[in-house]
Design a protein around this motif. Structure first.
Motif, PDB file in Angstrom:
ATOM      1  N   MET A   1      31.419  21.517  -4.408  1.00  0.00           N
ATOM      2  CA  MET A   1      30.998  21.159  -5.755  1.00  0.00           C
ATOM      3  C   MET A   1      31.082  22.416  -6.623  1.00  0.00           C
ATOM      4  O   MET A   1      30.643  23.488  -6.212  1.00  0.00           O
ATOM      5  CB  MET A   1      29.565  20.627  -5.696  1.00  0.00           C
ATOM      6  CG  MET A   1      28.967  20.362  -7.036  1.00  0.00           C
ATOM      7  SD  MET A   1      27.254  19.756  -7.053  1.00  0.00           S
ATOM      8  CE  MET A   1      27.079  18.856  -5.559  1.00  0.00           C
ATOM      9  N   ASP A   2      31.617  22.272  -7.813  1.00  0.00           N
ATOM     10  CA  ASP A   2      31.700  23.446  -8.684  1.00  0.00           C
ATOM     11  C   ASP A   2      30.363  23.700  -9.379  1.00  0.00           C
ATOM     12  O   ASP A   2      29.446  22.882  -9.321  1.00  0.00           O
ATOM     13  CB  ASP A   2      32.858  23.318  -9.677  1.00  0.00           C
ATOM     14  CG  ASP A   2      32.633  22.271 -10.771  1.00  0.00           C
ATOM     15  OD1 ASP A   2      31.511  21.744 -10.905  1.00  0.00           O
ATOM     16  OD2 ASP A   2      33.588  21.982 -11.509  1.00  0.00           O
ATOM     17  N   ASP A   3      30.271  24.852 -10.019  1.00  0.00           N
ATOM     18  CA  ASP A   3      29.004  25.265 -10.638  1.00  0.00           C
ATOM     19  C   ASP A   3      28.535  24.293 -11.716  1.00  0.00           C
ATOM     20  O   ASP A   3      27.331  24.001 -11.802  1.00  0.00           O
ATOM     21  CB  ASP A   3      29.147  26.667 -11.236  1.00  0.00           C
ATOM     22  CG  ASP A   3      29.284  27.740 -10.165  1.00  0.00           C
ATOM     23  OD1 ASP A   3      28.775  27.546  -9.040  1.00  0.00           O
ATOM     24  OD2 ASP A   3      29.906  28.782 -10.451  1.00  0.00           O
ATOM     25  N   LEU A   4      29.442  23.792 -12.541  1.00  0.00           N
ATOM     26  CA  LEU A   4      29.029  22.873 -13.613  1.00  0.00           C
ATOM     27  C   LEU A   4      28.399  21.613 -13.034  1.00  0.00           C
ATOM     28  O   LEU A   4      27.339  21.169 -13.501  1.00  0.00           O
ATOM     29  CB  LEU A   4      30.211  22.517 -14.508  1.00  0.00           C
ATOM     30  CG  LEU A   4      30.782  23.646 -15.356  1.00  0.00           C
ATOM     31  CD1 LEU A   4      31.966  23.147 -16.179  1.00  0.00           C
ATOM     32  CD2 LEU A   4      29.723  24.244 -16.267  1.00  0.00           C
ATOM     33  N   ASP A   5      29.038  21.034 -12.027  1.00  0.00           N
ATOM     34  CA  ASP A   5      28.474  19.831 -11.417  1.00  0.00           C
ATOM     35  C   ASP A   5      27.149  20.121 -10.738  1.00  0.00           C
ATOM     36  O   ASP A   5      26.214  19.311 -10.788  1.00  0.00           O
ATOM     37  CB  ASP A   5      29.460  19.216 -10.421  1.00  0.00           C
ATOM     38  CG  ASP A   5      30.614  18.502 -11.111  1.00  0.00           C
ATOM     39  OD1 ASP A   5      30.445  18.077 -12.275  1.00  0.00           O
ATOM     40  OD2 ASP A   5      31.678  18.369 -10.491  1.00  0.00           O
ATOM     41  N   ALA A   6      27.035  21.275 -10.086  1.00  0.00           N
ATOM     42  CA  ALA A   6      25.784  21.639  -9.419  1.00  0.00           C
ATOM     43  C   ALA A   6      24.647  21.782 -10.430  1.00  0.00           C
ATOM     44  O   ALA A   6      23.516  21.346 -10.174  1.00  0.00           O
ATOM     45  CB  ALA A   6      25.965  22.927  -8.622  1.00  0.00           C
ATOM     46  N   ILE A   7      24.929  22.369 -11.582  1.00  0.00           N
ATOM     47  CA  ILE A   7      23.897  22.535 -12.619  1.00  0.00           C
ATOM     48  C   ILE A   7      23.527  21.189 -13.229  1.00  0.00           C
ATOM     49  O   ILE A   7      22.345  20.911 -13.476  1.00  0.00           O
ATOM     50  CB  ILE A   7      24.359  23.554 -13.681  1.00  0.00           C
ATOM     51  CG1 ILE A   7      24.392  24.956 -13.048  1.00  0.00           C
ATOM     52  CG2 ILE A   7      23.463  23.519 -14.913  1.00  0.00           C
ATOM     53  CD1 ILE A   7      25.081  26.008 -13.884  1.00  0.00           C
ATOM     54  N   LYS A   8      24.503  20.321 -13.445  1.00  0.00           N
ATOM     55  CA  LYS A   8      24.203  18.977 -13.954  1.00  0.00           C
ATOM     56  C   LYS A   8      23.301  18.232 -12.976  1.00  0.00           C
ATOM     57  O   LYS A   8      22.305  17.622 -13.379  1.00  0.00           O
ATOM     58  CB  LYS A   8      25.488  18.186 -14.189  1.00  0.00           C
ATOM     59  CG  LYS A   8      26.286  18.640 -15.372  1.00  0.00           C
ATOM     60  CD  LYS A   8      27.584  17.851 -15.474  1.00  0.00           C
ATOM     61  CE  LYS A   8      28.481  18.390 -16.563  1.00  0.00           C
ATOM     62  NZ  LYS A   8      29.768  17.656 -16.620  1.00  0.00           N
ATOM     63  N   GLN A   9      23.632  18.282 -11.693  1.00  0.00           N
ATOM     64  CA  GLN A   9      22.802  17.599 -10.700  1.00  0.00           C
ATOM     65  C   GLN A   9      21.395  18.182 -10.655  1.00  0.00           C
ATOM     66  O   GLN A   9      20.425  17.450 -10.491  1.00  0.00           O
ATOM     67  CB  GLN A   9      23.453  17.671  -9.316  1.00  0.00           C
ATOM     68  CG  GLN A   9      24.600  16.711  -9.175  1.00  0.00           C
ATOM     69  CD  GLN A   9      25.029  16.546  -7.725  1.00  0.00           C
ATOM     70  OE1 GLN A   9      24.372  17.003  -6.800  1.00  0.00           O
ATOM     71  NE2 GLN A   9      26.150  15.878  -7.537  1.00  0.00           N
ATOM     72  N   LEU A  10      21.292  19.497 -10.805  1.00  0.00           N
ATOM     73  CA  LEU A  10      19.981  20.151 -10.842  1.00  0.00           C
ATOM     74  C   LEU A  10      19.141  19.610 -11.995  1.00  0.00           C
ATOM     75  O   LEU A  10      17.962  19.262 -11.817  1.00  0.00           O
ATOM     76  CB  LEU A  10      20.158  21.666 -10.965  1.00  0.00           C
ATOM     77  CG  LEU A  10      18.894  22.492 -11.207  1.00  0.00           C
ATOM     78  CD1 LEU A  10      17.979  22.439  -9.980  1.00  0.00           C
ATOM     79  CD2 LEU A  10      19.267  23.924 -11.561  1.00  0.00           C
ATOM     80  N   LYS A  11      19.715  19.524 -13.184  1.00  0.00           N
ATOM     81  CA  LYS A  11      18.967  19.035 -14.349  1.00  0.00           C
ATOM     82  C   LYS A  11      18.560  17.574 -14.156  1.00  0.00           C
ATOM     83  O   LYS A  11      17.419  17.186 -14.452  1.00  0.00           O
ATOM     84  CB  LYS A  11      19.801  19.199 -15.624  1.00  0.00           C
ATOM     85  CG  LYS A  11      19.061  18.830 -16.899  1.00  0.00           C
ATOM     86  CD  LYS A  11      17.896  19.765 -17.152  1.00  0.00           C
ATOM     87  CE  LYS A  11      17.256  19.498 -18.499  1.00  0.00           C
ATOM     88  NZ  LYS A  11      16.249  20.501 -18.820  1.00  0.00           N
TER      89      LYS A  11
END
Length: 149
Positions: free
Chosen positions: A1-11
């Protein structure tokens, strides 16, 4: 998973945990030194402060709905910033009260040994509307099993 997707999932996980009152998962989305600024009167400087406040103030008698869209995320190494458009609703049946509104979240994220975590969060309201549910005689509320009591 790339960083953008990981941050979206975190939020999204942060909001799901808040709305379902899953305080352990909510805490896991935050760094220990997280800061929080929710409007002009609510601020926090640690994860424990923020989680304790939410656990106490947004307990089982308060129904919440938080939705974020339109993420603007910038990643620079092990840190990132994000802006999100928020629409939210708070229902307090015991007081026949409902609030709904919109805001822009401003977050900072840090990559940790456990993945991305929120290290600063907060929002600025664009509007907030309040109403008495007594003004809506047909209002009825059923709470689903996703809410932890």
């Amino acid at each position: 998973m790339d960083d953008l997707d990981a941050i979206k999932q975190l939020k999204y996980r942060y909001l799901r945990a808040l709305d379902t009152k899953d305080w352990d998962v909510f805490a896991e989305t935050l760094t220990a030194d997280v800061t929080g600024e929710y409007g002009s009167s609510l601020s926090f400087t640690t994860r424990d402060e923020l989680v304790d406040f939410m656990r106490t103030s947004v307990g089982p008698a308060v129904i919440t709905e938080h939705r974020v869209t339109h993420p603007e995320i910038d990643v620079e190494g092990d840190e990132a910033t994000g802006r999100w458009y928020l629409q939210d609703r708070v229902i307090v049946p015991d007081f026949q009260f409902m609030l709904f509104g919109a805001a822009f979240y401003a977050d900072r994220y840090r990559r940790t040994e456990h993945g991305w975590r929120i290290c600063a969060t907060g929002y600025d309201r664009t509007y907030e509307a309040k109403m008495s549910l007594a003004d809506v005689p047909s209002f009825a509320l059923d709470v689903g099993p996703a809410i932890r009591v």
